[in-house]
Scaffold this motif. Structure first.
Motif, PDB file in Angstrom:
ATOM      1  N   PRO A   1       0.784  -1.190   0.081  1.00  0.00           N
ATOM      2  CA  PRO A   1       0.184  -0.083  -0.096  1.00  0.00           C
ATOM      3  C   PRO A   1       0.906   1.183   0.098  1.00  0.00           C
ATOM      4  N   ILE A   2       1.945   1.412   0.847  1.00  0.00           N
ATOM      5  CA  ILE A   2       2.608   2.505   0.911  1.00  0.00           C
ATOM      6  C   ILE A   2       3.452   2.588  -0.264  1.00  0.00           C
ATOM      7  N   CYS A   3       4.125   1.668  -0.865  1.00  0.00           N
ATOM      8  CA  CYS A   3       4.703   1.597  -2.092  1.00  0.00           C
ATOM      9  C   CYS A   3       3.952   2.274  -3.184  1.00  0.00           C
ATOM     10  N   ASN A   4       2.658   1.794  -3.372  1.00  0.00           N
ATOM     11  CA  ASN A   4       1.621   2.093  -4.313  1.00  0.00           C
ATOM     12  C   ASN A   4       1.615   3.632  -4.113  1.00  0.00           C
TER      13      ASN A   4
ATOM     14  N   ILE B   1       2.760   9.500  -5.542  1.00  0.00           N
ATOM     15  CA  ILE B   1       2.544  10.865  -5.021  1.00  0.00           C
ATOM     16  C   ILE B   1       4.033  11.461  -4.867  1.00  0.00           C
ATOM     17  N   SER B   2       4.972  10.712  -4.920  1.00  0.00           N
ATOM     18  CA  SER B   2       6.359  11.264  -4.357  1.00  0.00           C
ATOM     19  C   SER B   2       6.888  12.453  -5.160  1.00  0.00           C
ATOM     20  N   TRP B   3       6.656  12.142  -6.469  1.00  0.00           N
ATOM     21  CA  TRP B   3       7.359  13.333  -7.475  1.00  0.00           C
ATOM     22  C   TRP B   3       6.364  14.559  -7.413  1.00  0.00           C
TER      23      TRP B   3
ATOM     24  N   ALA C   1       9.000  14.923   2.314  1.00  0.00           N
ATOM     25  CA  ALA C   1       7.903  13.896   2.442  1.00  0.00           C
ATOM     26  C   ALA C   1       7.905  13.137   0.887  1.00  0.00           C
ATOM     27  N   GLY C   2       8.146  13.817  -0.018  1.00  0.00           N
ATOM     28  CA  GLY C   2       8.192  13.110  -1.235  1.00  0.00           C
ATOM     29  C   GLY C   2       9.332  12.288  -1.283  1.00  0.00           C
ATOM     30  N   ILE C   3      10.582  12.684  -0.750  1.00  0.00           N
ATOM     31  CA  ILE C   3      11.745  12.004  -0.822  1.00  0.00           C
ATOM     32  C   ILE C   3      11.699  10.552   0.044  1.00  0.00           C
ATOM     33  N   ILE C   4      10.962  10.810   1.155  1.00  0.00           N
ATOM     34  CA  ILE C   4      10.818   9.806   2.249  1.00  0.00           C
ATOM     35  C   ILE C   4       9.907   8.706   1.511  1.00  0.00           C
ATOM     36  N   LEU C   5       8.696   9.154   1.026  1.00  0.00           N
ATOM     37  CA  LEU C   5       7.727   8.155  -0.052  1.00  0.00           C
ATOM     38  C   LEU C   5       8.525   7.451  -0.999  1.00  0.00           C
TER      39      LEU C   5
END
Length: 241
Positions: free
Chosen positions: A131-134, A139-141, A159-163
């Motif tokens: 789920p968190i990978c999807n 949303i990361s970029w 936050a984007g880099i962490i995701l």
């Protein structure tokens, strides 16, 4: 030099693009390798003349697994095991094929079903990260780009880099899962006699080539993460000072 980019009259040069290029070349090489290896052994019919689906059902039943169905799925090399639905899906090039390559791929997917039955820890960890990978891959970029457009908003960028790191972590956890499934497959094929003699070596080459795609994918993601840290990590520390 601006945020990791060098300015020359008329254009900007971002040296971190080299990392993206390396990752892309690795992925292209691995993809070409698995396709050529599969194609080579897809032309070699196994001695017993069994299909990928028959081999999968035989392996599952010998492992005491009767609650997993074997189904056909369209495409080429789209084979996968769905632990939630308890379904082993084999592609058109594997399900009804009698090639050494097809048997190797079918056995590999059975390896995942056996992992599921035996509660293999890395498989459980990977499933929990889905789920968190999807979410992270989606949303990361956008978060990073919005952060840049909002004047280098460090909360959004970080936050984007962490995701994105969660995506990398998922790919790293995938490696032992895939390697273990291939190892199980090769042992099963050898011990059951589904493949004989040089056929086992052919299956090993197919699965080894397939494993390279996961290694290359993980390497490309790590290089992408490194690029993000180079571009935005230093800028964040300067802004905090």
């Amino acid at each position: 030099m601006y945020g990791g980019m060098y300015y020359y009259p008329g254009f900007y040069f971002d040296p971190t693009y080299i990392l993206i290029l390396i990752g892309a070349l690795l992925s292209m090489w691995a993809s070409a390798r698995v396709k050529s290896t599969f194609a080579r052994y897809d032309r070699v019919r196994n001695f017993r003349g069994i299909t990928g689906a028959q081999a999968a059902e035989t392996i599952l039943h010998q492992a005491g697994i009767y609650n997993v169905s074997v189904q056909r799925i369209s495409g080429s090399l789209t084979d996968h095991y769905d632990p939630a639905a308890k379904v082993l899906r084999l592609s058109d090039s594997v399900f009804g094929a009698t090639s050494v390559a097809a048997i190797g791929v079918a056995a590999h997917e059975c390896g995942h079903a056996i992992q599921d039955q035996q509660d293999y820890a890395p498989l459980r960890i990977r499933a929990s990260l889905v789920p968190i990978c999807n979410f992270g891959s989606t949303i990361s970029w956008p978060l990073i780009l919005i952060g840049v457009l909002m004047g280098w908003n460090q909360f959004l960028i970080r936050a984007g880099i962490i995701l994105f790191f969660a995506v990398v972590l998922f790919q790293l956890v995938t490696l032992p899962v895939e390697f273990n499934a291939s190892s199980r497959a090769l042992k099963i094929l050898s011990s059951t006699g589904l493949l004989q003699g040089d056929e086992n070596e052919g299956a090993r080459k197919v699965l080894s080539a397939a494993a390279l795609t996961y290694v290359a994918g993980a390497a490309a993601s790590i290089l992408q993460l490194l690029r993000l840290l180079i571009l935005f990590g230093g800028r964040g520390r300067r802004d905090d000072d």
